[in-house]
Scaffold this motif. Structure first.
Motif, PDB file in Angstrom:
ATOM      1  N   GLN A  74       0.845  -1.189   0.000  1.00  0.00           N
ATOM      2  CA  GLN A  74       0.000   0.000   0.000  1.00  0.00           C
ATOM      3  C   GLN A  74       0.888   1.250   0.000  1.00  0.00           C
ATOM      4  N   THR A  75       0.347   2.345  -0.528  1.00  0.00           N
ATOM      5  CA  THR A  75       1.043   3.625  -0.495  1.00  0.00           C
ATOM      6  C   THR A  75       0.107   4.667   0.106  1.00  0.00           C
ATOM      7  N   PHE A  76       0.606   5.362   1.127  1.00  0.00           N
ATOM      8  CA  PHE A  76      -0.177   6.382   1.822  1.00  0.00           C
ATOM      9  C   PHE A  76       0.424   7.749   1.512  1.00  0.00           C
ATOM     10  N   GLU A  77      -0.391   8.632   0.978  1.00  0.00           N
ATOM     11  CA  GLU A  77       0.056   9.983   0.664  1.00  0.00           C
ATOM     12  C   GLU A  77      -0.186  10.881   1.879  1.00  0.00           C
ATOM     13  N   ASP A  90      -1.457  14.544   9.139  1.00  0.00           N
ATOM     14  CA  ASP A  90      -1.824  13.155   8.947  1.00  0.00           C
ATOM     15  C   ASP A  90      -0.580  12.291   9.165  1.00  0.00           C
ATOM     16  N   PHE A  91      -0.737  10.970   9.158  1.00  0.00           N
ATOM     17  CA  PHE A  91       0.374  10.087   9.486  1.00  0.00           C
ATOM     18  C   PHE A  91       0.099   8.695   8.932  1.00  0.00           C
ATOM     19  N   ALA A  92       1.108   7.831   8.992  1.00  0.00           N
ATOM     20  CA  ALA A  92       0.960   6.451   8.534  1.00  0.00           C
ATOM     21  C   ALA A  92       1.504   5.500   9.588  1.00  0.00           C
ATOM     22  N   TYR A  93       0.772   4.431   9.852  1.00  0.00           N
ATOM     23  CA  TYR A  93       1.205   3.369  10.762  1.00  0.00           C
ATOM     24  C   TYR A  93       1.717   2.201   9.930  1.00  0.00           C
ATOM     25  N   ALA A  98       8.279  -5.455   8.550  1.00  0.00           N
ATOM     26  CA  ALA A  98       7.849  -4.927   7.250  1.00  0.00           C
ATOM     27  C   ALA A  98       8.983  -4.100   6.646  1.00  0.00           C
ATOM     28  N   GLU A  99       8.911  -3.918   5.328  1.00  0.00           N
ATOM     29  CA  GLU A  99       9.831  -3.029   4.625  1.00  0.00           C
ATOM     30  C   GLU A  99       9.059  -1.772   4.243  1.00  0.00           C
ATOM     31  N   VAL A 100       9.666  -0.612   4.510  1.00  0.00           N
ATOM     32  CA  VAL A 100       8.985   0.665   4.339  1.00  0.00           C
ATOM     33  C   VAL A 100       9.842   1.598   3.497  1.00  0.00           C
ATOM     34  N   SER A 101       9.205   2.372   2.641  1.00  0.00           N
ATOM     35  CA  SER A 101       9.927   3.423   1.921  1.00  0.00           C
ATOM     36  C   SER A 101       9.175   4.738   2.085  1.00  0.00           C
ATOM     37  N   ILE A 102       9.953   5.803   2.242  1.00  0.00           N
ATOM     38  CA  ILE A 102       9.428   7.165   2.359  1.00  0.00           C
ATOM     39  C   ILE A 102       9.997   7.961   1.192  1.00  0.00           C
ATOM     40  N   VAL A 103       9.135   8.635   0.452  1.00  0.00           N
ATOM     41  CA  VAL A 103       9.559   9.447  -0.689  1.00  0.00           C
ATOM     42  C   VAL A 103       8.910  10.816  -0.546  1.00  0.00           C
TER      43      VAL A 103
END
Length: 305
Positions: A74-77, A90-93, A98-103
């Motif tokens: 999933q991708t959260f904007e 806003d924020f993301a949990y 897990a593997e996470v990427s921030i762009v």
């Protein structure tokens, strides 16, 4: 992180706990406790960062700027904000293992609030409109609490995280309180991190003060620190408060908490010498400078007058 005597450093000035890509990296192994973590990363426009969550659950919270967070397919904007004194974000949990990427397109500064945990919950988006904003205290003890990751507000396994904004000249985290013992129904055992940002005034850097005093439990944490933007204070135990905002300089701090309790609760015990102050609040109005910015709740209240 230890001082020259080999003792833990509970006051962490900006840059002291930088590591790799992180301007601040506090994790259980470095601190010598069991659960709470906080990382702050600064990304240039077009920048990105990838990390594995390991044994911890995390909330990605924009301090300034916006970003996209990808995890679990999933991708959260995240729209974010221009700064911590400008509005709720806003924020993301993201879950453990897990593997996470921030762009980020425009660049920004992002907090990663974490806690070692057992349960693996789904990745989720938290809208700014869903963050309850509380005005706590009264008079010169008034402050604003953004309960984005509070127990009972947003589901997590161990992690509790909130933002507190204190107008210049006010005291918050007052009366001093503690949560370093497990006493069912009365007090929960939680490690805590305070991360500070102080609003400048006419280009002058701001400052504040943070007190932590021994409670007779744990390590005997004892801190009286002058805090500035980017500083952190670690609280494995002890009475904490007040957090004092210098006149003319609003204070922001991000609280990250976690502990061994089966139930995810924030139960506190007030210092007996200062608990009386709560009884005085009913006769004193909340500081009229609050909320520091319009929130969903304040907009609804205005519309109802």
């Amino acid at each position: 992180m230890t001082n020259f005597k080999g003792e833990p450093d509970f006051y962490v000035p900006a840059g002291r706990a930088a590591d790799g890509p992180y301007a601040l990296d506090i994790d259980p192994k470095r601190v010598g406790w069991g659960y709470s973590s906080l990382r702050v990363i600064e990304l240039e426009p077009g920048g990105s960062h990838a990390f594995g969550t390991g044994e911890s659950e995390w909330i990605v919270l924009p301090l300034s700027g916006g970003c996209s967070v990808a995890a679990e397919g999933q991708t959260f904007e995240l729209h974010g904000r221009s700064g911590v004194f400008a509005g709720v974000s806003d924020f993301a949990y993201v879950p453990r293992d897990a593997e996470v990427s921030i762009v980020t397109t425009g660049g920004g500064r992002f907090a990663l609030t974490g806690a070692r945990c057992e349960r693996r919950l789904p990745a989720r988006y938290g809208p700014a409109s869903g963050v309850p904003v509380e005005l706590r205290g009264s008079g010169n003890c008034s402050r604003q609490v953004n309960n984005f990751g509070a127990a009972g507000v947003f589901e997590a396994d161990k992690l509790i995280a909130v933002e507190v904004l204190t107008p210049g000249g006010n005291w918050s985290s007052y009366p001093p309180h503690k949560h370093d013992e497990c006493r069912p129904g009365e007090e929960s055992e939680l490690e805590e991190i305070y991360y500070f940002e102080i609003a400048p005034h006419d280009g002058t850097e701001g400052l504040g003060y943070q007190r932590v005093s021994p409670s007779g439990h744990g390590r005997g944490t004892d801190v009286l620190a002058e805090v500035r933007t980017g500083d952190a204070v670690l609280i494995p135990d002890g009475w904490h408060g007040p957090s004092i905002a210098a006149p003319g300089h609003d204070m922001y701090y991000l609280n990250v908490m976690a502990g061994p309790g089966v139930d995810r609760q924030w139960l506190i015990c007030d210092h007996p010498d200062h608990a009386w102050i709560r009884g005085a609040w009913a006769d004193t109005p909340v500081d009229p400078r609050l909320p520091l910015y319009e929130t969903k709740e304040s907009a609804e209240e205005e519309g109802g007058r």
